[in-house]
Structures are given as C-alpha cells and as structure tokens.
Design an enzyme around this catalytic site. Structure first.
Site, PDB file in Angstrom:
ATOM      1  CE  LYS A 175      -1.728  -1.353   3.787  1.00  0.00           C
ATOM      2  NZ  LYS A 175      -2.436  -1.596   5.045  1.00  0.00           N
ATOM      3  CB  THR A 209      -5.749   8.905   6.378  1.00  0.00           C
ATOM      4  OG1 THR A 209      -4.797   9.493   7.288  1.00  0.00           O
ATOM      5  CG2 THR A 209      -5.877   9.743   5.131  1.00  0.00           C
ATOM      6  N   GLY A 211      -7.622   4.494   9.925  1.00  0.00           N
ATOM      7  CA  GLY A 211      -8.264   3.224   9.560  1.00  0.00           C
ATOM      8  C   GLY A 211      -8.299   2.916   8.083  1.00  0.00           C
ATOM      9  CB  THR A 212      -6.556   4.318   5.077  1.00  0.00           C
ATOM     10  OG1 THR A 212      -5.307   4.368   5.767  1.00  0.00           O
ATOM     11  CG2 THR A 212      -7.127   5.716   4.970  1.00  0.00           C
ATOM     12  N   GLY A 213      -6.025   1.493   6.261  1.00  0.00           N
ATOM     13  CA  GLY A 213      -5.480   0.148   6.015  1.00  0.00           C
ATOM     14  C   GLY A 213      -6.480  -0.935   6.398  1.00  0.00           C
ATOM     15  CB  CYS A 214      -8.663  -1.381   9.395  1.00  0.00           C
ATOM     16  SG  CYS A 214      -7.411  -1.169  10.654  1.00  0.00           S
TER      17      CYS A 214
END
Ligand SMILES: Nc1ncnc2c1ncn2[C@@H]1O[C@H](COP(=O)(O)OP(=O)(O)OP(=O)(O)O)[C@@H](O)[C@H]1O
Ligand SMILES: Cc1ncc(CO)c(N)n1
Length: 271
Positions: A175, A209, A211-214
């Site tokens: 990512k 941003t 929690g973007t990864g979750c």
C-alpha cells in the site's frame, strides 16, 4: 436469502474508524455477514491510542473456534494481533480447519506512533502466519520491517514484494499511503504466479485517514468472501477505500475516520 460470512480477527478501536469496527462496517456495506474475534481492546480516538488491553489468548482462540465451528466462513482477515502468543495460537488453530482464504493486514504501529504489535512478535508473524496467507497488505513501514530493507523507489517496492512472497504469502499488496508522492495513491500487487500490477488513484489531500489500512483489507476480504478473484477483489477494494477517503466525515479533532458508506452511495449515484 443466502449471505456470505467473513471473519475478522483484530483489535477493537473505541473510536470506530479502525480495527474490528472498521471491518464490520465494511463487511456490512458489502452485504457480507461479519463475525469477529477480538485480540485486544484499545482505548482510542482520532487523536491516538490511549491504552491497549490484550484479550487472554484462550479468549481469542475460543472466539475463533466458536465462529469456525458454526459458520461456513468464506474469508478471514487478521488485523492487530499484538503478541507472539496470539499469532501462534491463531496460526495453529486455522490449520485445524479446512483452508479459508486469509487476508493478513500486518498491523504494527498506529498513525500516532503507538505500537499495536510487540516487536518480538514480528518473527512469529513471518514464520507462522505469512506462510498461510492468501494475501498480505503491508504499508511501506510494515514492509520494511518484514523484509529488513529500506523502501524508497518503485524498484524497492517490487523487490520487497518478492521477498514477502518468498516468505510464503500467495500474494502481496504493497500500500502506498505512506509514500511522499502527493499526486497519486499507488499500490503494487504481486503474486506467486508472477502476475503483478499497479493501482493508482488520485491522492486525496486530507488528514482524515484513520483506519484506511483496516478498511482496505476488510473490503478486500469482503469481496473475496463474495467470490471475486484475488485481482478483482483488490481492484474493487481500492475503489472502496478511495471513495471512503474522498468523502471525509470530519468526526473528531484529530485524524478522522474514513466514510464507510461512500462506496455504496457513489454506486447508487452512478445508476
Ligand atoms: N490520502 C490518500 N489519498 C488516496 N488514497 C490513500 C490516501 N492515503 C492512503 N490511501 C490508500 O489507502 C489504502 C491504505 O493505505 P495506507 O498506506 O494508508 O494503509 P495503512 O498505513 O495500513 O493505514 P492505517 O494504519 O491507518 O490503517 C491504500 O490503497 C492507499 O493507497
Ligand atoms: C485496533 C486497531 N487496529 C488497527 C489500527 C491501524 O489503523 C488501529 N489504529 N487500531
């Protein structure tokens, strides 16, 4: 009505933007029935993590068992796992059951810098969990920890992806949210069959941003549960997170959560 079931094994974010809460909201938006096993409770808001309270390993195992013994889980995601003990227990437990597509978000550090994975647990993740991953979704700092290399250029990203595949993951998506290009959000996909591609969306200038990864990994898990191929699921998850970041909710005074409703709202508008 038949519905697909997904399982998330992750930490709770009291602020609701990351962790279990982000995963369940995302599954719900995709029409997937979300189940969960909590690994830790975090006292957290948009300003940061104020406390971490791990769940005893027996409690984590009992939750996963309760779900897997009763539901036909179509895809499973891991997020914050916190300790070596929890990682080892989950890895061996999953091997007791028929294989389920497994999305690993190797959560290590929250945006505010607080540790969500003990440093000593990285080795257990590399040795026990990555080899059973269908796909792993590191951000750049996580990929640096997993590979031991500094990642700056596109070539570094490709090299790191190969190292991670050699650790045993079937596929990896690197990512780009931590890169310094301010024009593009660029993610790189590679798999053990030699397929690779880059996904690029416009960079959104926002501080919201959290929690973007979750959310991205949960969308990926949801689409896999619905039967999408890995590459289609990755592409659609990218659309989900792009919409969620673009349509910011402006909640809280720090790094606000993404908008889990946005993807469906956008789709409705287009029809
Ligand atoms: N400002 C942004 N604009 C557009 N896309 C973004 C932005 N920030 C992150 N992304 C995208 O969001 C997804 C998640 O990437 P990111 O690198 O932020 O994950 P992460 O660091 O694991 O997130 P977190 O730890 O906050 O949950 C990727 O698809 C990335 O390209
Ligand atoms: C519980 C939890 N999991 C993952 C992250 C990473 O965003 C977070 N901040 N909190």
């Amino acid at each position: 009505m038949t519905v697909k079931v997904a399982l998330t094994i992750a930490g709770s974010d009291s602020g609701g933007g990351a962790g279990i809460q982000a995963d369940l909201k995302t599954f719900q938006e995709l029409g997937v029935f979300g189940t969960s096993a909590l690994t830790a409770i975090t006292a957290q808001n948009t300003q940061g993590v104020h406390g971490v309270y791990p769940v005893p390993v027996e409690g984590v195992v009992a939750q996963v068992r309760a779900v897997l013994d009763d539901f036909e889980v179509k895809a499973c995601k891991t997020g914050m796992l916190f300790s070596t003990e929890i990682i080892m227990a989950i890895a061996s437990l999953l091997e007791e059951y028929p294989p389920i597509p497994l999305v690993i978000d190797p959560v290590m550090i929250a945006k505010g810098g607080q540790s969500l994975l003990l440093q000593e647990a990285v080795q257990a993740m590399k040795e026990n969990l990555i080899p059973i991953a269908t796909i792993i979704t590191p951000n750049i700092p996580e990929a640096e920890v997993l590979t031991g290399m500094k990642i700056v250029t596109d070539e570094d990203i490709q090299e790191a992806a190969q190292i991670i595949i050699e650790l045993g993951a079937r596929a990896v998506i690197m990512k780009g949210g931590h890169r310094n290009d301010v024009l593009e959000a660029k993610d790189y996909y590679a798999d053990c069959e030699g397929q690779s591609f880059t996904m690029t969306t416009p960079w959104v200038q926002t501080k919201d941003t959290h929690g973007t990864g979750c959310t991205f990994a949960a969308a990926l898990t949801g689409f896999i549960a619905k039967g999408y191929s890995l590459s289609d699921a990755v592409a659609e998850a990218k659309q989900f997170i792009q919409a969620a970041i673009e349509d910011s909710l402006r909640i809280g005074s720090g790094h606000g959560p993404t908008n889990h409703w946005a993807y469906n709202r956008l789709k409705k508008e287009m029809h």
